[in-house]
Design a protein around this motif. Structure first.
Motif, PDB file in Angstrom:
ATOM      1  N   GLY A 301       0.827  -1.181  -0.125  1.00 60.36           N
ATOM      2  CA  GLY A 301      -0.031   0.027   0.155  1.00 60.36           C
ATOM      3  C   GLY A 301       0.844   1.271   0.032  1.00 60.36           C
ATOM      4  O   GLY A 301       0.319   2.434  -0.245  1.00 60.36           O
ATOM      5  N   ARG A 302       2.164   1.280  -0.084  1.00 64.06           N
ATOM      6  CA  ARG A 302       2.923   2.275   0.336  1.00 64.06           C
ATOM      7  C   ARG A 302       3.172   3.084  -1.204  1.00 64.06           C
ATOM      8  O   ARG A 302       3.290   4.318  -1.248  1.00 64.06           O
ATOM      9  N   THR A 303       3.092   2.304  -2.337  1.00 67.70           N
ATOM     10  CA  THR A 303       3.080   2.876  -3.597  1.00 67.70           C
ATOM     11  C   THR A 303       1.906   3.466  -4.203  1.00 67.70           C
ATOM     12  O   THR A 303       2.009   4.707  -4.644  1.00 67.70           O
ATOM     13  N   TYR A 304       0.842   3.241  -3.731  1.00 65.68           N
ATOM     14  CA  TYR A 304      -0.239   3.783  -4.501  1.00 65.68           C
ATOM     15  C   TYR A 304      -0.736   5.425  -3.728  1.00 65.68           C
ATOM     16  O   TYR A 304      -0.602   5.331  -2.498  1.00 65.68           O
ATOM     17  N   LYS A 305      -0.912   5.962  -4.663  1.00 66.85           N
ATOM     18  CA  LYS A 305      -1.209   7.152  -4.259  1.00 66.85           C
ATOM     19  C   LYS A 305      -2.765   7.495  -5.259  1.00 66.85           C
ATOM     20  O   LYS A 305      -2.661   7.386  -6.248  1.00 66.85           O
ATOM     21  N   SER A 306      -3.604   8.227  -4.209  1.00 64.39           N
ATOM     22  CA  SER A 306      -4.753   8.584  -4.684  1.00 64.39           C
ATOM     23  C   SER A 306      -4.965   9.888  -5.188  1.00 64.39           C
ATOM     24  O   SER A 306      -5.837  10.270  -6.034  1.00 64.39           O
ATOM     25  N   ILE A 307      -3.874  10.886  -4.935  1.00 68.48           N
ATOM     26  CA  ILE A 307      -3.954  12.270  -5.290  1.00 68.48           C
ATOM     27  C   ILE A 307      -2.407  12.677  -5.586  1.00 68.48           C
ATOM     28  O   ILE A 307      -1.680  11.888  -4.841  1.00 68.48           O
ATOM     29  N   LEU A 308      -2.448  13.767  -6.242  1.00 70.47           N
ATOM     30  CA  LEU A 308      -0.821  14.444  -6.089  1.00 70.47           C
ATOM     31  C   LEU A 308      -0.734  15.021  -4.695  1.00 70.47           C
ATOM     32  O   LEU A 308      -1.509  15.488  -3.900  1.00 70.47           O
ATOM     33  N   PRO A 309       0.526  15.406  -4.668  1.00 65.72           N
ATOM     34  CA  PRO A 309       0.961  16.003  -3.184  1.00 65.72           C
ATOM     35  C   PRO A 309       0.260  17.307  -3.088  1.00 65.72           C
ATOM     36  O   PRO A 309      -0.018  18.080  -4.158  1.00 65.72           O
ATOM     37  N   ASP A 310       0.098  17.676  -1.904  1.00 64.34           N
ATOM     38  CA  ASP A 310      -0.269  19.027  -1.761  1.00 64.34           C
ATOM     39  C   ASP A 310       0.770  20.148  -2.076  1.00 64.34           C
ATOM     40  O   ASP A 310       1.781  19.891  -2.048  1.00 64.34           O
ATOM     41  N   ARG A 311       0.054  21.180  -2.606  1.00 63.03           N
ATOM     42  CA  ARG A 311       1.048  22.119  -3.188  1.00 63.03           C
ATOM     43  C   ARG A 311       0.492  23.500  -3.687  1.00 63.03           C
ATOM     44  O   ARG A 311      -0.899  23.481  -3.670  1.00 63.03           O
ATOM     45  N   ILE A 312       1.079  24.440  -4.101  1.00 61.88           N
ATOM     46  CA  ILE A 312       0.674  25.626  -4.872  1.00 61.88           C
ATOM     47  C   ILE A 312       0.286  25.262  -6.140  1.00 61.88           C
ATOM     48  O   ILE A 312       1.193  24.727  -6.952  1.00 61.88           O
ATOM     49  N   ILE A 313      -1.137  25.184  -6.662  1.00 62.32           N
ATOM     50  CA  ILE A 313      -1.213  24.662  -7.888  1.00 62.32           C
ATOM     51  C   ILE A 313      -1.263  25.865  -8.890  1.00 62.32           C
ATOM     52  O   ILE A 313      -0.653  25.475 -10.176  1.00 62.32           O
ATOM     53  N   SER A 314      -1.789  27.201  -8.730  1.00 66.29           N
ATOM     54  CA  SER A 314      -1.579  28.162  -9.603  1.00 66.29           C
ATOM     55  C   SER A 314      -1.986  29.490  -9.073  1.00 66.29           C
ATOM     56  O   SER A 314      -2.289  29.428  -7.896  1.00 66.29           O
ATOM     57  N   PHE A 315      -1.560  30.242  -9.846  1.00 68.28           N
ATOM     58  CA  PHE A 315      -1.990  32.045  -9.367  1.00 68.28           C
ATOM     59  C   PHE A 315      -2.330  32.641 -10.538  1.00 68.28           C
ATOM     60  O   PHE A 315      -2.132  32.554 -11.742  1.00 68.28           O
ATOM     61  N   ASP A 316      -3.426  33.710 -10.332  1.00 67.93           N
ATOM     62  CA  ASP A 316      -3.911  34.446 -11.227  1.00 67.93           C
ATOM     63  C   ASP A 316      -3.304  35.872 -11.048  1.00 67.93           C
ATOM     64  O   ASP A 316      -3.397  36.612  -9.800  1.00 67.93           O
ATOM     65  N   VAL A 317      -2.808  36.674 -12.048  1.00 66.22           N
ATOM     66  CA  VAL A 317      -2.573  37.921 -12.056  1.00 66.22           C
ATOM     67  C   VAL A 317      -3.149  38.918 -13.197  1.00 66.22           C
ATOM     68  O   VAL A 317      -3.581  38.419 -14.158  1.00 66.22           O
ATOM     69  N   THR A 318      -3.258  40.223 -13.183  1.00 70.10           N
ATOM     70  CA  THR A 318      -3.594  41.088 -14.040  1.00 70.10           C
ATOM     71  C   THR A 318      -2.708  41.036 -15.281  1.00 70.10           C
ATOM     72  O   THR A 318      -1.403  40.842 -15.047  1.00 70.10           O
ATOM     73  N   PRO A 319      -3.110  41.017 -16.689  1.00 72.20           N
ATOM     74  CA  PRO A 319      -2.275  41.043 -17.724  1.00 72.20           C
ATOM     75  C   PRO A 319      -1.707  42.218 -17.895  1.00 72.20           C
ATOM     76  O   PRO A 319      -2.075  43.286 -17.320  1.00 72.20           O
ATOM     77  N   LYS A 320      -0.532  42.053 -18.825  1.00 71.68           N
ATOM     78  CA  LYS A 320       0.429  43.170 -18.945  1.00 71.68           C
ATOM     79  C   LYS A 320      -0.402  44.326 -19.763  1.00 71.68           C
ATOM     80  O   LYS A 320      -0.061  45.626 -19.586  1.00 71.68           O
ATOM     81  N   GLU A 321      -1.597  44.178 -20.335  1.00 71.06           N
ATOM     82  CA  GLU A 321      -2.453  45.041 -21.010  1.00 71.06           C
ATOM     83  C   GLU A 321      -3.376  45.874 -19.884  1.00 71.06           C
ATOM     84  O   GLU A 321      -3.877  46.979 -20.142  1.00 71.06           O
ATOM     85  N   ASP A 322      -3.438  45.377 -18.783  1.00 71.02           N
ATOM     86  CA  ASP A 322      -4.113  45.910 -17.731  1.00 71.02           C
ATOM     87  C   ASP A 322      -3.518  47.350 -17.365  1.00 71.02           C
ATOM     88  O   ASP A 322      -2.318  47.299 -17.282  1.00 71.02           O
TER      89      ASP A 322
END
Length: 580
Positions: A301-322
């Motif tokens: 059972g040590r090999t099986y992973k049901s999900i990916l590790p906890d982490r920062i997935i993404s972030f949103d920013v205003t575009p350069k045209e803003d």
């Protein structure tokens, strides 16, 4: 043409577009195309239909399932010319035959070549539901295998970084050298592959794992999904199972739920073969000789992973045209297996309470058009570029550090400024509660010519107690080469007239007025988990000390730090698939 001949031509045309013709079928299609102009005209109509449906799928879903050679797809406003009947002349038939063979092979060669590259898909794997259309769908709009998520992943030899929604090419070896990746097949089967691994997608139902570890979940409707290894083949029977393959080809198979059937390569070569049925809690090893032996039950059972590790997935920013580009808007993280998105105003802010450099005097950055006055003053204006500003072009850069992490309290109050500890200290406006996964997000300005993994740094308590320790972060959740990193607009870098030893000196010293930074830079991000510092779950933390790890001449360049609000006391439900 007769009905049967028309039907056969449609079948062969469809298979030619999808690169699935056998040599015999290829010859049959060539012969059909040489029989009459009517047959050839019908062939082009069928090609138009195939590529037209594929093009419609691209417009509706954003995912490209077929390459679209412009020479084959007729523009909508171009009328079909009526065939002109001309007398046969000597040499016409050989020339016609060569021309038709070229027309037949061209789409196939184009399609085959396109399989060596990854088609950019929609970044949302679950696309909009398609409106029902009457009649059979000839060109499938869903790829055989698609990337759902990635966690600190890096592939060797690929032309670009992958992103969620990308389609994997068939019969291509993918070498995952770092991190992990979650895949989903057209049938609904899901697979998490962990580095180091080499795998090949043969179809939506077959994946070859040459080396590495993978975890498979096949929901209802995806039964029959197969994972091949050098010495075995595992067939899903509606289950969760894991496979670990070492470099000698030995495969360790474990069934977590349901059942799976295991075949050796010798058994699969026999006309009629039956495998070994494994049920939940059972495992076997197929060694490099193709023999089935018992596995190590203590490691089950040590090999099986049901999900990916906890982490920062993404972030949103205003575009350069803003009007206000590069402004942080939202952060998405996985915490305790659950994906959570935070508006920037939900993040817990802080006050910068200490800053001291080692040698680097370039300690401030602002957007190109926002110029900080040369002369310092007694206000906290400059400190606020880090602790009050959401723009990722502003920050307090190049704090000092140490190759050795702290093991005792940093000195941030000594009257002798030279004796203070290099680095920076922050005090949050409210306690950060240690919850599952990352508790704090850290954003770093990173010049594109610097190491792609980011600059390592130490995080330490400001007051050490029994059980507490420093933690070194050597990898960023979103690195320089990650698809989610953000290219910054132009910014200014300020050089001070002395080495900064305190927050007061940062605010009061003079600088050169700032110069436009010539080299492009990106913003990368990572999470800080308070558990890594030894804090127990539920502990409240008000202050942290951050130092560069001094692994090279490059220092960290913090442009934003934010604490996550406490998570709900209710634990997230056990996931029913590998999807977050």
């Amino acid at each position: 043409m007769t009905y049967d001949l028309n039907k056969r031509l449609a079948e062969l045309s469809h298979r030619s577009v999808h690169n699935s013709l056998t040599a015999e079928e290829h010859a049959e299609l060539e012969e059909l195309l040489l029989t009459s102009p009517e047959t050839r005209d019908e062939y082009f109509l069928l090609l138009d239909l195939e590529y037209g449906l594929a093009k419609l799928a691209v417009e509706e879903t954003g995912r490209q399932s077929l390459s679209l050679p412009e020479a084959v797809v007729r523009p909508a406003n171009q009328k079909r010319e009526q065939p002109v009947v001309t007398p046969l002349r000597v040499g016409y038939w050989p020339l016609l035959a060569l021309t038709l063979v070229g027309l037949l092979v061209a789409p196939v060669v184009y399609w085959t070549a396109s399989q060596t590259s990854v088609a950019q898909g929609d970044h949302q794997v679950e696309g909009k539901s398609k409106e029902a259309r009457s009649g059979p769908e000839i060109a499938p709009a869903v790829a055989a295998m698609q990337i759902v998520q990635l966690a600190r992943s890096r592939f060797f030899g690929e032309p670009r970084a992958f992103a969620p929604g990308d389609t994997l090419a068939l019969n291509h070896d993918y070498a995952l050298v770092e991190g992990s990746v979650q895949l989903r097949s057209r049938t609904g089967a899901e697979m998490i592959v962990q580095a180091p691994a080499v795998f090949t997608v043969h179809s939506a139902e077959r994946v070859l794992l040459k080396v590495g570890e993978c975890s498979v979940y096949a929901p209802k409707g995806a039964e029959g999904f197969r994972v091949l290894t050098p010495q075995a083949e595992v067939v899903d029977k509606g289950t969760r199972f894991s496979i670990s393959v070492n470099e000698s080809g030995e495969a360790d198979v474990e069934v977590i739920e349901g059942a799976a059937e295991v075949f050796t390569t010798q058994e699969t070569s026999e006309p009629i073969h039956t495998g070994l049925l494994l049920e939940a809690g059972e495992g076997r090893v197929i060694n490099s000789m193709g023999e089935v032996v018992a596995g190590d039950g203590s490691q089950f059972g040590r090999t099986y992973k049901s999900i990916l590790p906890d982490r920062i997935i993404s972030f949103d920013v205003t575009p350069k045209e803003d009007p206000e580009p590069d402004k942080l808007l939202m952060v998405t993280a996985q915490r305790g297996g659950k994906t959570v998105s935070y508006d920037v105003n939900q993040l817990i802010g802080f006050d910068l309470i200490h800053f001291k450099v080692n040698q680097n005097i370039n300690n401030l950055t602002t957007p190109l058009l926002s110029v900080d006055p040369k002369h310092g003053d007694d206000t906290r204006r400059r400190a606020e570029y880090l602790d009050r500003d959401h723009c990722l072009c502003t920050g307090i850069l190049n704090p000092g550090g140490s190759a050795t992490p702290l093991t005792s309290d940093p000195d941030i109050n000594n009257e002798d400024l030279n004796k203070r500890t290099p680095g920076l200290a922050v005090r949050f406006h409210e306690p950060i509660v240690n919850g599952p996964g990352a508790d704090i997000v850290f954003f770093d300005l990173h010049v594109v010519v610097h190491p792609e993994d980011g600059d390592p740094f130490h995080v330490s308590p400001t007051h050490f107690e029994p059980g507490l320790k420093s933690h070194t972060i050597g990898e960023y959740d979103i690195s320089l080469v990650d698809h989610g990193s953000h290219q910054l607009s132009s910014f200014r870098l300020y050089g001070f007239d002395r080495r900064i030893r305190s927050l007061d000196e940062l605010c009061q010293s003079n600088h050169n007025g700032g110069v436009p930074h010539a080299v492009p830079a990106k913003v990368i991000a990572t999470g800080i988990d308070l558990s890594d510092l030894g804090y127990p779950k539920g502990a409240e933390v008000r202050e942290l000390f951050i130092q560069d790890a001094m692994d090279d001449e490059n220092y960290i360049d913090p442009v934003f730090i934010g604490g996550f609000p406490p998570v709900s006391s209710t634990s997230p439900a056990e996931p029913t698939s590998t999807e977050e």
